[in-house]
Design a protein around this motif. Sequence first.
Motif, PDB file in Angstrom:
ATOM      1  N   HIS A 246     -50.411 -44.511  50.940  1.00  0.00           N
ATOM      2  CA  HIS A 246     -49.170 -44.396  51.717  1.00  0.00           C
ATOM      3  C   HIS A 246     -49.436 -44.093  53.183  1.00  0.00           C
ATOM      4  CE1 HIS A 246     -46.739 -44.620  48.096  1.00  0.00           C
ATOM      5  NE2 HIS A 246     -47.527 -43.714  47.530  1.00  0.00           N
ATOM      6  N   ALA A 247     -50.694 -44.194  53.624  1.00  0.00           N
ATOM      7  CA  ALA A 247     -51.080 -43.986  55.031  1.00  0.00           C
ATOM      8  C   ALA A 247     -50.620 -42.622  55.529  1.00  0.00           C
ATOM      9  CB  ALA A 247     -50.523 -45.094  55.922  1.00  0.00           C
ATOM     10  N   VAL A 248     -50.800 -41.595  54.688  1.00  0.00           N
ATOM     11  CA  VAL A 248     -50.462 -40.225  55.062  1.00  0.00           C
ATOM     12  C   VAL A 248     -51.754 -39.503  55.419  1.00  0.00           C
ATOM     13  CG1 VAL A 248     -49.390 -38.073  54.295  1.00  0.00           C
ATOM     14  CG2 VAL A 248     -48.471 -40.280  53.549  1.00  0.00           C
ATOM     15  N   GLY A 249     -51.665 -38.604  56.400  1.00  0.00           N
ATOM     16  CA  GLY A 249     -52.858 -37.890  56.840  1.00  0.00           C
ATOM     17  C   GLY A 249     -53.445 -37.011  55.751  1.00  0.00           C
ATOM     18  N   PRO A 250     -54.666 -36.501  55.962  1.00  0.00           N
ATOM     19  CA  PRO A 250     -55.324 -35.652  54.963  1.00  0.00           C
ATOM     20  C   PRO A 250     -54.489 -34.422  54.638  1.00  0.00           C
ATOM     21  CG  PRO A 250     -56.856 -36.319  56.692  1.00  0.00           C
ATOM     22  CD  PRO A 250     -55.499 -36.734  57.148  1.00  0.00           C
ATOM     23  N   GLY A 251     -54.511 -34.042  53.337  1.00  0.00           N
ATOM     24  CA  GLY A 251     -53.733 -32.894  52.922  1.00  0.00           C
ATOM     25  C   GLY A 251     -54.211 -31.599  53.534  1.00  0.00           C
ATOM     26  N   GLN A 252     -55.523 -31.507  53.844  1.00  0.00           N
ATOM     27  CA  GLN A 252     -56.045 -30.274  54.441  1.00  0.00           C
ATOM     28  C   GLN A 252     -55.361 -29.955  55.762  1.00  0.00           C
ATOM     29  OE1 GLN A 252     -57.765 -32.951  53.392  1.00  0.00           O
ATOM     30  NE2 GLN A 252     -59.900 -32.445  52.896  1.00  0.00           N
ATOM     31  N   LEU A 253     -55.021 -30.987  56.562  1.00  0.00           N
ATOM     32  CA  LEU A 253     -54.418 -30.758  57.872  1.00  0.00           C
ATOM     33  C   LEU A 253     -52.943 -30.408  57.775  1.00  0.00           C
ATOM     34  CD1 LEU A 253     -56.127 -33.599  59.963  1.00  0.00           C
ATOM     35  CD2 LEU A 253     -56.669 -31.150  59.909  1.00  0.00           C
ATOM     36  N   GLU A 254     -52.305 -30.740  56.650  1.00  0.00           N
ATOM     37  CA  GLU A 254     -50.912 -30.336  56.486  1.00  0.00           C
ATOM     38  C   GLU A 254     -50.814 -28.870  56.071  1.00  0.00           C
ATOM     39  OE1 GLU A 254     -48.766 -32.840  53.877  1.00  0.00           O
ATOM     40  OE2 GLU A 254     -48.644 -34.514  55.300  1.00  0.00           O
ATOM     41  N   ALA A 255     -51.861 -28.398  55.383  1.00  0.00           N
ATOM     42  CA  ALA A 255     -51.825 -27.015  54.899  1.00  0.00           C
ATOM     43  C   ALA A 255     -52.363 -26.020  55.904  1.00  0.00           C
ATOM     44  CB  ALA A 255     -52.620 -26.908  53.596  1.00  0.00           C
ATOM     45  N   PRO A 257     -54.375 -25.522  60.188  1.00  0.00           N
ATOM     46  CA  PRO A 257     -54.851 -26.135  61.439  1.00  0.00           C
ATOM     47  C   PRO A 257     -56.245 -26.716  61.249  1.00  0.00           C
ATOM     48  CG  PRO A 257     -53.951 -23.936  61.830  1.00  0.00           C
ATOM     49  CD  PRO A 257     -54.076 -24.090  60.344  1.00  0.00           C
ATOM     50  N   LEU A 258     -56.672 -27.499  62.222  1.00  0.00           N
ATOM     51  CA  LEU A 258     -57.965 -28.177  62.118  1.00  0.00           C
ATOM     52  C   LEU A 258     -59.130 -27.201  61.925  1.00  0.00           C
ATOM     53  CD1 LEU A 258     -59.729 -30.710  62.263  1.00  0.00           C
ATOM     54  CD2 LEU A 258     -59.687 -30.502  64.760  1.00  0.00           C
ATOM     55  N   PRO A 259     -59.244 -26.121  62.710  1.00  0.00           N
ATOM     56  CA  PRO A 259     -60.389 -25.218  62.476  1.00  0.00           C
ATOM     57  C   PRO A 259     -60.421 -24.650  61.055  1.00  0.00           C
ATOM     58  CG  PRO A 259     -59.388 -24.759  64.603  1.00  0.00           C
ATOM     59  CD  PRO A 259     -58.461 -25.694  63.885  1.00  0.00           C
ATOM     60  N   VAL A 281     -66.443 -22.260  66.109  1.00  0.00           N
ATOM     61  CA  VAL A 281     -65.420 -22.805  67.011  1.00  0.00           C
ATOM     62  C   VAL A 281     -65.636 -22.197  68.389  1.00  0.00           C
ATOM     63  CG1 VAL A 281     -62.960 -23.077  67.483  1.00  0.00           C
ATOM     64  CG2 VAL A 281     -63.769 -23.048  65.139  1.00  0.00           C
ATOM     65  N   THR A 282     -65.624 -23.054  69.426  1.00  0.00           N
ATOM     66  CA  THR A 282     -65.734 -22.581  70.805  1.00  0.00           C
ATOM     67  C   THR A 282     -64.548 -23.092  71.605  1.00  0.00           C
ATOM     68  OG1 THR A 282     -67.018 -24.497  71.549  1.00  0.00           O
ATOM     69  CG2 THR A 282     -68.250 -22.637  70.653  1.00  0.00           C
ATOM     70  N   GLY A 283     -64.214 -22.397  72.664  1.00  0.00           N
ATOM     71  CA  GLY A 283     -63.093 -22.800  73.495  1.00  0.00           C
ATOM     72  C   GLY A 283     -61.768 -22.289  72.964  1.00  0.00           C
ATOM     73  N   THR A 284     -60.712 -22.635  73.678  1.00  0.00           N
ATOM     74  CA  THR A 284     -59.364 -22.203  73.302  1.00  0.00           C
ATOM     75  C   THR A 284     -58.776 -23.169  72.282  1.00  0.00           C
ATOM     76  OG1 THR A 284     -59.019 -21.266  75.496  1.00  0.00           O
ATOM     77  CG2 THR A 284     -57.063 -21.654  74.159  1.00  0.00           C
ATOM     78  N   VAL A 285     -58.510 -22.683  71.085  1.00  0.00           N
ATOM     79  CA  VAL A 285     -57.965 -23.524  70.021  1.00  0.00           C
ATOM     80  C   VAL A 285     -56.523 -23.888  70.347  1.00  0.00           C
ATOM     81  CG1 VAL A 285     -57.410 -23.663  67.572  1.00  0.00           C
ATOM     82  CG2 VAL A 285     -59.481 -22.475  68.317  1.00  0.00           C
ATOM     83  N   ARG A 286     -56.215 -25.150  70.233  1.00  0.00           N
ATOM     84  CA  ARG A 286     -54.839 -25.619  70.449  1.00  0.00           C
ATOM     85  C   ARG A 286     -54.598 -26.849  69.580  1.00  0.00           C
ATOM     86  NH1 ARG A 286     -58.086 -26.773  74.738  1.00  0.00           N
ATOM     87  NH2 ARG A 286     -58.110 -28.905  75.594  1.00  0.00           N
ATOM     88  N   PRO A 287     -53.350 -27.075  69.157  1.00  0.00           N
ATOM     89  CA  PRO A 287     -53.059 -28.224  68.286  1.00  0.00           C
ATOM     90  C   PRO A 287     -53.326 -29.542  69.010  1.00  0.00           C
ATOM     91  CG  PRO A 287     -51.269 -26.635  68.268  1.00  0.00           C
ATOM     92  CD  PRO A 287     -52.165 -26.249  69.394  1.00  0.00           C
ATOM     93  N   MET A 288     -54.012 -30.455  68.339  1.00  0.00           N
ATOM     94  CA  MET A 288     -54.284 -31.776  68.878  1.00  0.00           C
ATOM     95  C   MET A 288     -53.390 -32.808  68.188  1.00  0.00           C
ATOM     96  SD  MET A 288     -56.745 -31.710  71.212  1.00  0.00           S
ATOM     97  CE  MET A 288     -55.926 -30.252  71.874  1.00  0.00           C
ATOM     98  N   HIS A 289     -53.354 -33.993  68.758  1.00  0.00           N
ATOM     99  CA  HIS A 289     -52.596 -35.093  68.145  1.00  0.00           C
ATOM    100  C   HIS A 289     -53.103 -35.315  66.720  1.00  0.00           C
ATOM    101  CE1 HIS A 289     -51.173 -39.205  67.422  1.00  0.00           C
ATOM    102  NE2 HIS A 289     -50.284 -38.976  68.383  1.00  0.00           N
ATOM    103  N   PRO A 290     -52.201 -35.628  65.774  1.00  0.00           N
ATOM    104  CA  PRO A 290     -52.626 -35.779  64.371  1.00  0.00           C
ATOM    105  C   PRO A 290     -53.779 -36.764  64.181  1.00  0.00           C
ATOM    106  CG  PRO A 290     -50.240 -35.728  64.506  1.00  0.00           C
ATOM    107  CD  PRO A 290     -50.740 -35.745  65.910  1.00  0.00           C
TER     108      PRO A 290
END
Length: 383
Positions: A246-255, A257-259, A281-290
Amino acid sequence: MTGRLDRWERLLERQLAAAPYVLLVISTVLVLLTGGNPWITLSLAAVAAGWLTWMPRRAGYVTGLVVLIGALAAQGMWFVSFFGFVGYLHSWQYLKGPWRFAGVTATAAISVTVYSGGLPEPTPSAILTHLFFTGAIVAAVGLFSFLGEVTTERSAERKRMVAQLEETMRENAGLHAQLLVQAREAGVLDERQRMAAEIHDTLAQGLTGIITQLQAARQGDDWRRHVDLAVRLARESLAEARRSVHAVGPGQLEAAPLPEALQDLVDRWRELNEVRAEFTVTGTVRPMHPEVEETLLRTAQEALANAAKHAHASRVGLTLSYMEDTVTLDVRDDGIGFDPKLTAFGLTAMRKRVSRLAGTLEIESETGAGTAISASLPAVARG
């Protein structure tokens, strides 16, 4: 609009073709009604009709036409009043250059002579008057004929432009059909490649992990733990396969954040493969485009899968770096290494994922010296 203009032009052409005969008939009838010699008038009219019908349209045709106009004018001035216009029209239409004015001048001279009752008296005033009216007629005919030529040329140019436009539209229709076919083929190919990459990243890796755990269960005493891990992998792979269809993103990213998703990925990989693995993880964590986050997660999955299957590593490290313009994922292991020029499907899919988002993928590896994979993507913020 164009069709209506074309109909009008065709109607005008038919009227111009019939006009000489209509004017000849009108002139003949009026001359006969006003007392002209019927035999001579009818004979000359018949000769004129035949001349109009069968003579080729060359210079000799116009010369004979002017002579016939003069002969008919001698039978009555009505021929000058009506049929004389044919001399002007055909002189300008069928002669070229200065000969046009010669034909028009001859016809005008006949008309002025008939209207004046004969040749002018041999006095300066009479001759000048005769020449003035003749010149005025020639100037008027030349002006209106020139305007008619301009209109005709414009019409011809419009027809050429319409023909070119129609040809261009036909070509565009053909190109449009080709583009539709190519777009459909490209869409089919892109979807095949997407499904192939998703199957490789989900089902293939999941089945590999399941097989590894079942083999470990057959060989070790702690078989229950390996079977439980295999069942968990099977369920996760099934869920990811459904999401891929169904071309849906990975379930891990819905549950998470990326880190957190990457940390969970590293923890599970460590448990499954019993290899030391660390995540930083280095730098300031911020949400990226899906799509950016999904590409980084899939890259990490592929890199870890390769490390488990081929590297025989004792240590693996992942680093997620948030910078001002880019976000980078580095995966390192101390395994046996490989040739970076290999074109295995997993590496090719990894490169395509990264390049599709205008990113860069660098692979450094030497036999016996481990492997380092670095994926850099534009830091496109979510929303």
